[in-house]
Design an enzyme around this catalytic site. Structure first.
Site, mmCIF file in Angstrom:
data_model
loop_
_atom_site.group_PDB
_atom_site.id
_atom_site.type_symbol
_atom_site.label_atom_id
_atom_site.label_comp_id
_atom_site.label_asym_id
_atom_site.label_seq_id
_atom_site.Cartn_x
_atom_site.Cartn_y
_atom_site.Cartn_z
ATOM 1 N N SER A 164 48.500 6.576 -45.485
ATOM 2 C CA SER A 164 48.878 6.986 -44.124
ATOM 3 C C SER A 164 47.664 7.459 -43.343
ATOM 4 C CB SER A 164 49.920 8.105 -44.187
ATOM 5 O OG SER A 164 51.103 7.663 -44.781
ATOM 6 N N GLU B 299 53.840 18.634 -50.484
ATOM 7 C CA GLU B 299 54.230 17.604 -49.527
ATOM 8 C C GLU B 299 55.722 17.636 -49.229
ATOM 9 O OE1 GLU B 299 53.234 12.914 -48.993
ATOM 10 O OE2 GLU B 299 53.988 13.510 -50.949
#
Length: 419
Positions: A181, A265
């Site tokens: 990402s 996360e």
């Protein structure tokens, strides 16, 4: 459980709201045509890692000015110690800060570096690593990307094939990462690489490395998704020399460092508020003349839609409570565990259900991709494509269920099937 703010938390919430009103740059406006980066802390129309490097000087300066304002307070990395550029806030205060920024629809800054790598370095990093890397993240000057996924590995992260071979005071890195990402906008990468090909089980031969994205031998290629955006990339390593001093934790023990990172996360509030906004926007729009003109008119459609919206609203509140529970564990001094996987799993599947609800509201008009002239500027059309990846970003639903079953419910691990 009582989630009401304490007097101190209520005062801090008011402080955050006042700060956003006074310091968010007026020129830093959302871009209605931009696709989101698919990260949970996204705010529609903003993508801070991209904006800070924009060709538009107004957008670029706005993104950097916002980062500088947050850095003054230590609010880019609010939970970190002050010595590394943080604010020394409690876990609950950090939660309130992120929640209020999301509710104000202003972007968070330095997401993966601040929320994933930084906390991991605070647990596993050396003093040299902390001093070298944390202040730049906390000032909004250095961005990071996560180099874990690989072609052919799927959800079996332990099967990765990128190799790192020790050569004196460095590791020589060769291999490929994919679906990274915003990797094309990152200054640094944290990478898992195999350092013991014979290790049994496989996860014991993996090492966690910090890699300069501009180092010789690093090649980054953006990947265009089905929306036409490029929120991720593939990265190639060809004889990249990584100083041994940039290894986090022990050689061959990087799996445990990575599990710490992945726990952080999965513990955020960002997705909850984002879904609240989407649902509130849908309800408000359906009450307008334009919304009613686009809404389905077939028999029973309105009653069915009301039921679906009510159910989605209840699910958003469940997700909020899961996030509050997760942060309460952090506030008690515990690292996120299987509770964070419950949060991730429920939130990912809710993202897809919410996208379908919004699309059903408009029938055939929900297929309009161009924002101009589409219902609710095609927000739910785009969300449906965003949501495709939800159930494998950050760990597939199957992986999350295994974590919940084995670590949360103490169920035995399934035995491999025999032929």
């Amino acid at each position: 459980m009582n989630w009401d703010d304490t007097p101190e938390q209520a005062a801090f919430r008011d402080e955050v709201r006042a700060f956003v009103r006074e310091r968010f740059p007026a020129s830093y406006r959302p871009d209605g045509e931009a696709e989101q980066s698919l990260e949970p802390e996204d705010v529609r129309g903003y993508n801070w890692p991209v904006d800070r490097m924009s060709d538009d000087p107004v957008r670029r300066d706005g993104a950097r000015a916002w980062a500088a304002a947050l850095a003054e307070r230590g609010w880019i990395a609010p939970h970190w110690p002050r010595e590394y550029g943080g604010a020394g806030l409690s876990a609950m205060e950090e939660f309130v800060l992120q929640e209020e920024m999301m509710r104000a629809r202003v972007p968070t800054v330095n997401g993966i570096g601040a929320f994933l790598l930084g906390p991991t370095l605070l647990v596993h990093g050396t003093e040299r690593q902390k001093a070298a890397h944390l202040p730049g993240i906390a000032r909004g000057e250095v961005t990071w990307a996560q180099g874990f996924s690989e072609p052919g590995s799927g959800s079996d992260l332990a099967s990765l094939r990128t190799r790192a071979v020790r050569d004196g005071d460095a590791y020589v890195l060769n291999g490929q990462k994919v679906w990274t990402s915003l990797g094309q906008y990152a200054d640094w990468l944290f990478v898992l690489a195999r350092t013991d090909a014979e290790a049994v089980p496989k996860h014991r031969g993996i090492t966690f490395l910090l890699v300069d994205a501009r180092a010789p031998g690093v090649t980054v290629r953006p990947i265009t998704d089905l929306r036409g955006a490029a929120p991720f990339c593939e990265i190639f390593f060809e004889d990249v020399r990584v100083p041994a001093a940039d290894r986090v934790g022990e050689e061959n023990r990087g799996w445990y460092v990575a599990m710490t990172a992945l726990g952080f996360e999965r513990a955020g509030i960002g997705a909850t508020v984002k879904y609240e906004h989407a649902l509130a926007d849908l309800v408000s729009y359906l009450r307008t003349d334009e919304g009613r003109a686009f809404a389905r008119t077939d028999p029973g459609a309105a009653a069915s839609l009301r039921r679906e919206i009510a159910l989605r609203y209840a699910e958003v509140r469940v997700l909020y409570n899961l996030a509050r529970y997760t942060v309460s564990r952090q506030a008690a001094g515990e690292e996120p565990g299987y509770e964070a996987s419950v949060n991730q799993l429920f939130g990912a599947e809710l993202h897809q259900r919410l996208a379908r609800t919004g699309a059903r509201a408009f029938g055939g008009s929900a297929a309009r991709w161009r924002r101009d002239g589409a219902p609710l500027a095609a927000a739910f059309t785009h969300m449906r494509l965003d949501a495709v990846a939800s159930t494998f970003l950050g760990g597939t639903t199957e992986i999350q269920r295994n974590v919940i079953a084995t670590r949360g419910l103490n169920l035995p691990r399934p035995r491999p099937r025999t032929p």
